[in-house]
Design a protein around this motif. Structure first.
Motif, mmCIF file in Angstrom:
data_model
loop_
_atom_site.group_PDB
_atom_site.id
_atom_site.type_symbol
_atom_site.label_atom_id
_atom_site.label_comp_id
_atom_site.label_asym_id
_atom_site.label_seq_id
_atom_site.Cartn_x
_atom_site.Cartn_y
_atom_site.Cartn_z
ATOM 1 N N THR A 226 15.533 41.749 39.812
ATOM 2 C CA THR A 226 16.484 42.436 38.934
ATOM 3 C C THR A 226 16.015 42.434 37.481
ATOM 4 O OG1 THR A 226 17.721 40.350 38.947
ATOM 5 C CG2 THR A 226 18.548 42.133 40.338
ATOM 6 N N ASN A 227 15.140 41.480 37.109
ATOM 7 C CA ASN A 227 14.556 41.508 35.764
ATOM 8 C C ASN A 227 13.707 42.760 35.578
ATOM 9 O OD1 ASN A 227 15.639 38.938 35.458
ATOM 10 N ND2 ASN A 227 13.856 38.153 34.388
ATOM 11 N N ILE A 228 12.926 43.095 36.616
ATOM 12 C CA ILE A 228 12.043 44.259 36.546
ATOM 13 C C ILE A 228 12.866 45.544 36.473
ATOM 14 C CG2 ILE A 228 10.180 45.509 37.714
ATOM 15 C CD1 ILE A 228 9.484 42.722 36.612
ATOM 16 N N LEU A 229 14.005 45.542 37.160
ATOM 17 C CA LEU A 229 14.850 46.742 37.163
ATOM 18 C C LEU A 229 15.677 46.863 35.885
ATOM 19 C CD1 LEU A 229 16.145 46.537 40.856
ATOM 20 C CD2 LEU A 229 14.264 47.932 39.962
ATOM 21 N N GLY A 230 15.569 45.880 35.005
ATOM 22 C CA GLY A 230 16.296 45.924 33.752
ATOM 23 C C GLY A 230 17.768 45.564 33.875
ATOM 24 N N LEU A 231 18.156 44.995 35.027
ATOM 25 C CA LEU A 231 19.558 44.654 35.252
ATOM 26 C C LEU A 231 19.910 43.276 34.704
ATOM 27 C CD1 LEU A 231 19.898 45.967 38.926
ATOM 28 C CD2 LEU A 231 20.496 47.150 36.807
ATOM 29 N N THR A 232 18.921 42.377 34.629
ATOM 30 C CA THR A 232 19.159 41.026 34.137
ATOM 31 C C THR A 232 17.990 40.590 33.255
ATOM 32 O OG1 THR A 232 18.058 39.998 36.037
ATOM 33 C CG2 THR A 232 20.432 40.381 36.223
ATOM 34 N N THR A 233 18.232 39.543 32.494
ATOM 35 C CA THR A 233 17.155 38.897 31.724
ATOM 36 C C THR A 233 17.161 37.411 32.070
ATOM 37 O OG1 THR A 233 18.663 38.602 29.842
ATOM 38 C CG2 THR A 233 17.222 40.550 29.817
ATOM 39 N N ASP A 234 17.228 37.121 33.367
ATOM 40 C CA ASP A 234 17.292 35.731 33.818
ATOM 41 C C ASP A 234 16.027 34.979 33.417
ATOM 42 O OD1 ASP A 234 19.728 36.190 34.900
ATOM 43 O OD2 ASP A 234 19.045 36.364 36.977
ATOM 44 N N PRO A 235 16.113 33.651 33.315
ATOM 45 C CA PRO A 235 14.929 32.865 32.959
ATOM 46 C C PRO A 235 13.788 33.075 33.942
ATOM 47 C CG PRO A 235 16.929 31.528 32.882
ATOM 48 C CD PRO A 235 17.316 32.834 33.496
ATOM 49 N N VAL A 236 12.582 32.974 33.430
ATOM 50 C CA VAL A 236 11.372 33.058 34.247
ATOM 51 C C VAL A 236 10.887 31.631 34.494
ATOM 52 C CG1 VAL A 236 8.992 33.864 34.319
ATOM 53 C CG2 VAL A 236 10.763 35.306 33.320
ATOM 54 N N MET A 237 10.573 31.320 35.746
ATOM 55 C CA MET A 237 10.158 29.969 36.097
ATOM 56 C C MET A 237 8.639 29.853 36.035
ATOM 57 S SD MET A 237 13.011 28.421 36.674
ATOM 58 C CE MET A 237 12.467 26.927 37.493
ATOM 59 N N LEU A 238 8.138 28.948 35.206
ATOM 60 C CA LEU A 238 6.715 28.653 35.116
ATOM 61 C C LEU A 238 6.433 27.477 36.036
ATOM 62 C CD1 LEU A 238 3.863 28.815 33.893
ATOM 63 C CD2 LEU A 238 4.702 27.402 31.997
ATOM 64 N N THR A 239 5.597 27.693 37.047
ATOM 65 C CA THR A 239 5.280 26.641 38.009
ATOM 66 C C THR A 239 4.719 25.417 37.296
ATOM 67 O OG1 THR A 239 4.847 28.254 39.749
ATOM 68 C CG2 THR A 239 3.898 26.062 40.042
ATOM 69 N N GLY A 240 5.276 24.261 37.622
ATOM 70 C CA GLY A 240 4.828 23.023 37.005
ATOM 71 C C GLY A 240 5.523 22.697 35.706
ATOM 72 N N TYR A 241 6.392 23.591 35.222
ATOM 73 C CA TYR A 241 7.116 23.333 33.972
ATOM 74 C C TYR A 241 8.610 23.531 34.153
ATOM 75 C CZ TYR A 241 8.823 23.774 29.198
ATOM 76 O OH TYR A 241 9.544 23.609 28.040
ATOM 77 N N PRO A 245 12.492 31.396 28.498
ATOM 78 C CA PRO A 245 13.145 32.661 28.148
ATOM 79 C C PRO A 245 12.258 33.841 28.542
ATOM 80 C CG PRO A 245 13.246 31.111 26.315
ATOM 81 C CD PRO A 245 12.292 30.522 27.323
ATOM 82 N N ALA A 246 12.834 34.815 29.214
ATOM 83 C CA ALA A 246 12.053 35.949 29.713
ATOM 84 C C ALA A 246 11.253 36.672 28.634
ATOM 85 C CB ALA A 246 12.969 36.929 30.449
ATOM 86 N N PRO A 247 11.791 36.892 27.421
ATOM 87 C CA PRO A 247 11.049 37.687 26.434
ATOM 88 C C PRO A 247 9.725 37.082 25.971
ATOM 89 C CG PRO A 247 13.373 37.570 25.835
ATOM 90 C CD PRO A 247 13.157 36.594 26.936
ATOM 91 N N ILE A 248 9.537 35.767 26.121
ATOM 92 C CA ILE A 248 8.301 35.182 25.587
ATOM 93 C C ILE A 248 7.136 35.314 26.546
ATOM 94 C CG2 ILE A 248 9.691 33.486 24.339
ATOM 95 C CD1 ILE A 248 8.490 31.350 26.202
ATOM 96 N N VAL A 249 7.407 35.640 27.811
ATOM 97 C CA VAL A 249 6.362 35.564 28.821
ATOM 98 C C VAL A 249 5.254 36.566 28.592
ATOM 99 C CG1 VAL A 249 5.871 35.908 31.264
ATOM 100 C CG2 VAL A 249 7.833 34.543 30.566
ATOM 101 N N ALA A 250 5.599 37.842 28.411
ATOM 102 C CA ALA A 250 4.564 38.873 28.294
ATOM 103 C C ALA A 250 3.677 38.630 27.090
ATOM 104 C CB ALA A 250 5.215 40.246 28.201
ATOM 105 N N ASP A 251 4.255 38.171 25.987
ATOM 106 C CA ASP A 251 3.479 37.954 24.772
ATOM 107 C C ASP A 251 2.483 36.826 24.945
ATOM 108 O OD1 ASP A 251 2.733 38.092 22.021
ATOM 109 O OD2 ASP A 251 4.052 36.394 21.633
ATOM 110 N N VAL A 252 2.932 35.690 25.456
ATOM 111 C CA VAL A 252 2.058 34.525 25.527
ATOM 112 C C VAL A 252 1.041 34.652 26.649
ATOM 113 C CG1 VAL A 252 2.017 32.015 25.726
ATOM 114 C CG2 VAL A 252 3.923 33.128 24.589
ATOM 115 N N ALA A 253 1.427 35.280 27.751
ATOM 116 C CA ALA A 253 0.531 35.357 28.901
ATOM 117 C C ALA A 253 -0.412 36.536 28.857
ATOM 118 C CB ALA A 253 1.352 35.441 30.190
ATOM 119 N N ALA A 254 -0.328 37.346 27.813
ATOM 120 C CA ALA A 254 -1.077 38.597 27.789
ATOM 121 C C ALA A 254 -2.577 38.393 27.879
ATOM 122 C CB ALA A 254 -0.741 39.376 26.521
ATOM 123 N N ASN A 255 -3.076 37.256 27.415
ATOM 124 C CA ASN A 255 -4.511 37.053 27.389
ATOM 125 C C ASN A 255 -5.018 36.229 28.557
ATOM 126 O OD1 ASN A 255 -6.405 38.243 25.808
ATOM 127 N ND2 ASN A 255 -6.793 36.440 24.556
ATOM 128 N N GLY A 256 -4.168 35.970 29.554
ATOM 129 C CA GLY A 256 -4.609 35.224 30.716
ATOM 130 C C GLY A 256 -4.130 35.902 31.981
#
Length: 372
Positions: A226-241, A245-256
């Protein structure tokens, strides 16, 4: 004494620790409140001769007691032995980002969960709950914490030192994955894996060549479809952590590289896995077509830029048509401000300023066009 009796006695003794901490906090705050306002700023010094502690320790005791007393529900749970001191302070820390109304909602929920789970599970649950309760507040907290990133060196005994790096969780996950991959690729010798990781980290930090191929870094991120469909902005789970917050993921992960694991919003079970990072061939072609950052006037070479998904990543659009090089500064500008961009079918890249002005990035062919 029967084993069951010993277990009950042990549980009661552990609960008594929490009651003692709660009683100490309440008593310390009574002493603090009785001090003249001009003396309160020196309360740590008052405790020095009383408790035979340092000024730093005295101030820490006061801060901790103040936090507990300011959260009566948490203090009561601690006093009754339902949670221990570590969980109590964790709950207070997690809800500190919320306003008073949301704190009142969150605290009993987090206390109830912590009463029947260990610290790590309780912390993970608390992060996720707070993010869902007020995602914007949690994001603001992340941005404040991000300002506190640092590198510290602590001297140890026997000619050793500890190097501590505090940085965003995704950056740390990517950095550790890189160190771990190199260490595991090293040939067998008399070193443990931890020792190899330490040696690899030292080589990387000091600019030395590592004796094993570095490979590509990768982290796993789990999010509801539902995050991809734009219906929710639920938290994103980082394995091992845990949750982010969903908005920080694309920015920080862009180079990996990151693998996105989509989940069913009803069951929470994994449904689909997609990969974010472009292939080496895609990156090489894009860098050849667009030799610099595609922000008008920016000359940062493409090989030093992120490859940005101009249309947000949907699991299928890591393509040459959708990717453009952007330096980290302009990538963040596009992500976190009112600037926007668009790729046109002819290959040109168009920016729209916050005021609505449209600016077109000119194409730079690497060879002369045919004369016909």
């Amino acid at each position: 004494m029967a084993p069951a009796d010993i277990e009950d006695e042990l549980v009661a003794a552990y609960a008594a620790i929490g009651k003692a901490v709660a009683d100490f906090a309440s008593t310390l705050m009574k002493l603090y409140d009785d001090l003249d306002p001009q003396v309160q700023q020196y309360a740590g010094d008052v405790l020095m001769p009383l408790l035979r502690v340092s000024q730093v320790k005295g101030n820490k005791l006061i801060d901790r007691a103040m936090s507990l007393v300011e959260h009566p529900a948490v203090l009561e749970a601690l006093s009754e032995g339902r949670i221990d001191e570590g969980k109590a302070l964790m709950i207070i820390d997690q809800v500190s980002v919320l306003d008073a109304a949301n704190q009142a909602i969150a605290e009993p929920v987090l206390i109830a969960h912590a009463a029947s789970h260990n610290y790590t599970a309780s912390q993970r649950y608390a992060r996720r709950y707070v993010l869902k309760l007020d995602a914007e507040a949690a994001l603001r907290r992340h941005e404040e914490k991000r300002k506190q990133r640092l590198v510290e060196k602590f001297n140890l005994d026997d000619g050793m030192c500890s190097l501590r790096v505090v940085l965003p969780a995704l950056d740390a996950a990517l950095a550790f994955d890189r160190i771990d991959r190199i260490a595991r690729a090293l040939p067998k010798d008399d070193r443990t894996l931890d020792q190899k990781r330490s040696d690899v980290a030292a080589d990387l930090l000091m600019g030395r060549e590592t004796p094993a191929p570095q490979g590509e870094v990768c982290v796993n991120l789990t999010m509801p479809i539902t995050n991809i469909l734009g219906l929710t902005t639920d938290p994103v789970m980082l394995t091992g952590y845990g949750p982010l917050p969903a908005p920080i993921v694309a920015d920080v992960a862009a180079n990996g590289i990151w693998k996105r694991i989509l989940t069913d919003p009803v069951t929470g079970m994994a449904e689909h896995i997609t990969t974010y990072r472009p292939t080496p061939a895609q990156r090489e072609l894009i860098n050849a077509r667009y030799p610099t950052c595609t922000m008008v006037g920016c000359n940062q070479p493409a090989h030093r830029c992120d490859l940005d998904h101009c249309c947000p990543f949907d699991g299928t659009n890591t393509t040459v048509q959708n990717l453009r090089p952007k330096c980290r500064h302009h990538h963040r500008m596009k992500t976190h401000s009112n600037w926007s961009c668009e790729n046109r079918p002819d290959g040109t890249h168009v920016w729209t300023t916050p005021s609505g002005k449209v600016i077109e990035t000119e194409l730079e062919p690497i060879a002369e066009p045919a004369p016909f």
